[in-house]
Write a protein that holds these residues in place. Sequence first.
Motif, PDB file in Angstrom:
ATOM      1  N   PRO A 284      12.579  -0.629   0.033  1.00 59.84           N
ATOM      2  CA  PRO A 284      11.131  -0.567   0.271  1.00 59.84           C
ATOM      3  C   PRO A 284      10.316  -1.356  -0.756  1.00 59.84           C
ATOM      4  O   PRO A 284       9.324  -1.990  -0.409  1.00 59.84           O
ATOM      5  CB  PRO A 284      10.796   0.918   0.185  1.00 59.84           C
ATOM      6  CG  PRO A 284      12.076   1.626   0.305  1.00 59.84           C
ATOM      7  CD  PRO A 284      13.132   0.708  -0.164  1.00 59.84           C
ATOM      8  N   VAL A 285      10.734  -1.327  -2.014  1.00 66.14           N
ATOM      9  CA  VAL A 285       9.996  -2.045  -3.052  1.00 66.14           C
ATOM     10  C   VAL A 285      10.078  -3.547  -2.820  1.00 66.14           C
ATOM     11  O   VAL A 285       9.076  -4.265  -2.927  1.00 66.14           O
ATOM     12  CB  VAL A 285      10.521  -1.673  -4.456  1.00 66.14           C
ATOM     13  CG1 VAL A 285       9.874  -2.516  -5.524  1.00 66.14           C
ATOM     14  CG2 VAL A 285      10.289  -0.197  -4.727  1.00 66.14           C
TER      15      VAL A 285
ATOM     16  N   ILE B   8       2.429  -2.459  -5.328  1.00 71.44           N
ATOM     17  CA  ILE B   8       3.814  -2.541  -5.809  1.00 71.44           C
ATOM     18  C   ILE B   8       4.161  -1.358  -6.727  1.00 71.44           C
ATOM     19  O   ILE B   8       5.177  -0.698  -6.513  1.00 71.44           O
ATOM     20  CB  ILE B   8       4.099  -3.911  -6.446  1.00 71.44           C
ATOM     21  CG1 ILE B   8       4.053  -4.991  -5.352  1.00 71.44           C
ATOM     22  CG2 ILE B   8       5.440  -3.918  -7.153  1.00 71.44           C
ATOM     23  CD1 ILE B   8       4.106  -6.414  -5.861  1.00 71.44           C
ATOM     24  N   PRO B   9       3.347  -1.016  -7.739  1.00 71.05           N
ATOM     25  CA  PRO B   9       3.674   0.196  -8.514  1.00 71.05           C
ATOM     26  C   PRO B   9       3.616   1.477  -7.678  1.00 71.05           C
ATOM     27  O   PRO B   9       4.424   2.382  -7.870  1.00 71.05           O
ATOM     28  CB  PRO B   9       2.611   0.228  -9.613  1.00 71.05           C
ATOM     29  CG  PRO B   9       2.148  -1.163  -9.744  1.00 71.05           C
ATOM     30  CD  PRO B   9       2.244  -1.744  -8.372  1.00 71.05           C
TER      31      PRO B   9
ATOM     32  N   SER C 224       4.423   1.701  -4.557  1.00 63.89           N
ATOM     33  CA  SER C 224       5.681   1.704  -3.824  1.00 63.89           C
ATOM     34  C   SER C 224       6.843   2.116  -4.717  1.00 63.89           C
ATOM     35  O   SER C 224       7.740   2.863  -4.295  1.00 63.89           O
ATOM     36  CB  SER C 224       5.944   0.323  -3.236  1.00 63.89           C
ATOM     37  OG  SER C 224       7.200   0.266  -2.628  1.00 63.89           O
ATOM     38  N   MET C 225       6.847   1.637  -5.963  1.00 65.39           N
ATOM     39  CA  MET C 225       7.925   1.989  -6.884  1.00 65.39           C
ATOM     40  C   MET C 225       7.921   3.481  -7.203  1.00 65.39           C
ATOM     41  O   MET C 225       8.976   4.120  -7.217  1.00 65.39           O
ATOM     42  CB  MET C 225       7.809   1.166  -8.166  1.00 65.39           C
ATOM     43  CG  MET C 225       8.116  -0.294  -7.973  1.00 65.39           C
ATOM     44  SD  MET C 225       7.855  -1.265  -9.454  1.00 65.39           S
ATOM     45  CE  MET C 225       9.233  -0.726 -10.432  1.00 65.39           C
ATOM     46  N   VAL C 226       6.748   4.038  -7.431  1.00 63.90           N
ATOM     47  CA  VAL C 226       6.651   5.469  -7.748  1.00 63.90           C
ATOM     48  C   VAL C 226       7.131   6.305  -6.572  1.00 63.90           C
ATOM     49  O   VAL C 226       7.912   7.247  -6.728  1.00 63.90           O
ATOM     50  CB  VAL C 226       5.202   5.843  -8.136  1.00 63.90           C
ATOM     51  CG1 VAL C 226       4.992   7.342  -8.130  1.00 63.90           C
ATOM     52  CG2 VAL C 226       4.860   5.262  -9.490  1.00 63.90           C
ATOM     53  N   PHE C 227       6.686   5.959  -5.375  1.00 65.63           N
ATOM     54  CA  PHE C 227       7.095   6.726  -4.208  1.00 65.63           C
ATOM     55  C   PHE C 227       8.576   6.548  -3.917  1.00 65.63           C
ATOM     56  O   PHE C 227       9.240   7.478  -3.464  1.00 65.63           O
ATOM     57  CB  PHE C 227       6.245   6.357  -2.987  1.00 65.63           C
ATOM     58  CG  PHE C 227       5.000   7.179  -2.886  1.00 65.63           C
ATOM     59  CD1 PHE C 227       4.927   8.240  -2.006  1.00 65.63           C
ATOM     60  CD2 PHE C 227       3.914   6.911  -3.686  1.00 65.63           C
ATOM     61  CE1 PHE C 227       3.788   9.014  -1.914  1.00 65.63           C
ATOM     62  CE2 PHE C 227       2.769   7.673  -3.614  1.00 65.63           C
ATOM     63  CZ  PHE C 227       2.704   8.733  -2.729  1.00 65.63           C
ATOM     64  N   SER C 228       9.124   5.368  -4.172  1.00 65.38           N
ATOM     65  CA  SER C 228      10.555   5.162  -3.956  1.00 65.38           C
ATOM     66  C   SER C 228      11.379   5.949  -4.963  1.00 65.38           C
ATOM     67  O   SER C 228      12.411   6.526  -4.612  1.00 65.38           O
ATOM     68  CB  SER C 228      10.900   3.675  -4.038  1.00 65.38           C
ATOM     69  OG  SER C 228      10.338   3.000  -2.944  1.00 65.38           O
ATOM     70  N   PHE C 229      10.945   5.991  -6.223  1.00 69.77           N
ATOM     71  CA  PHE C 229      11.631   6.823  -7.211  1.00 69.77           C
ATOM     72  C   PHE C 229      11.559   8.292  -6.807  1.00 69.77           C
ATOM     73  O   PHE C 229      12.525   9.028  -6.957  1.00 69.77           O
ATOM     74  CB  PHE C 229      11.031   6.652  -8.605  1.00 69.77           C
ATOM     75  CG  PHE C 229      11.606   5.525  -9.390  1.00 69.77           C
ATOM     76  CD1 PHE C 229      12.970   5.375  -9.550  1.00 69.77           C
ATOM     77  CD2 PHE C 229      10.765   4.599  -9.992  1.00 69.77           C
ATOM     78  CE1 PHE C 229      13.496   4.331 -10.293  1.00 69.77           C
ATOM     79  CE2 PHE C 229      11.283   3.556 -10.734  1.00 69.77           C
ATOM     80  CZ  PHE C 229      12.653   3.419 -10.883  1.00 69.77           C
TER      81      PHE C 229
END
Length: 123
Positions: free
Chosen positions: A41-42, A72-73, A75-80
């Motif tokens: 996703p990221v 982008i951040p 997306s990264m937070v939600f992916s983590f």
Amino acid sequence: MLKLLLAIPPIISIVHVFVALTLFSINITYSGNMLLLFSVPVTLVFFIHIYIAITDNSMTKSEHLGYALIHIPFSMVFSFFAVLFFIPNETKAIDINDVSKDTLLLCSNKKEIECINSFLSKK
């Protein structure tokens, strides 16, 4: 069309978390690569922003950068967050009687300082 693409990155991130929550709630375990689960996703969000920045001339480059620095951040937070649901739970039960037997053997017939030294030398 390009404005619609700007709405897709947050939707991708939120759907990623909802899919993870759904799979977690019905006890489906993920046995694949955690990096892949996080990075797809990221990477998709990152490439959407690069595509928009190259092809869209209706916004300035600073606006593109602003959207990218938010999405982008995000997306990264939600992916983590989504990956946290799939971390394997490998907690093994420890038999307390086995531990206490070893402890008693280390400290039998010894003074307190010798017992402490035997614990320190064991590591």
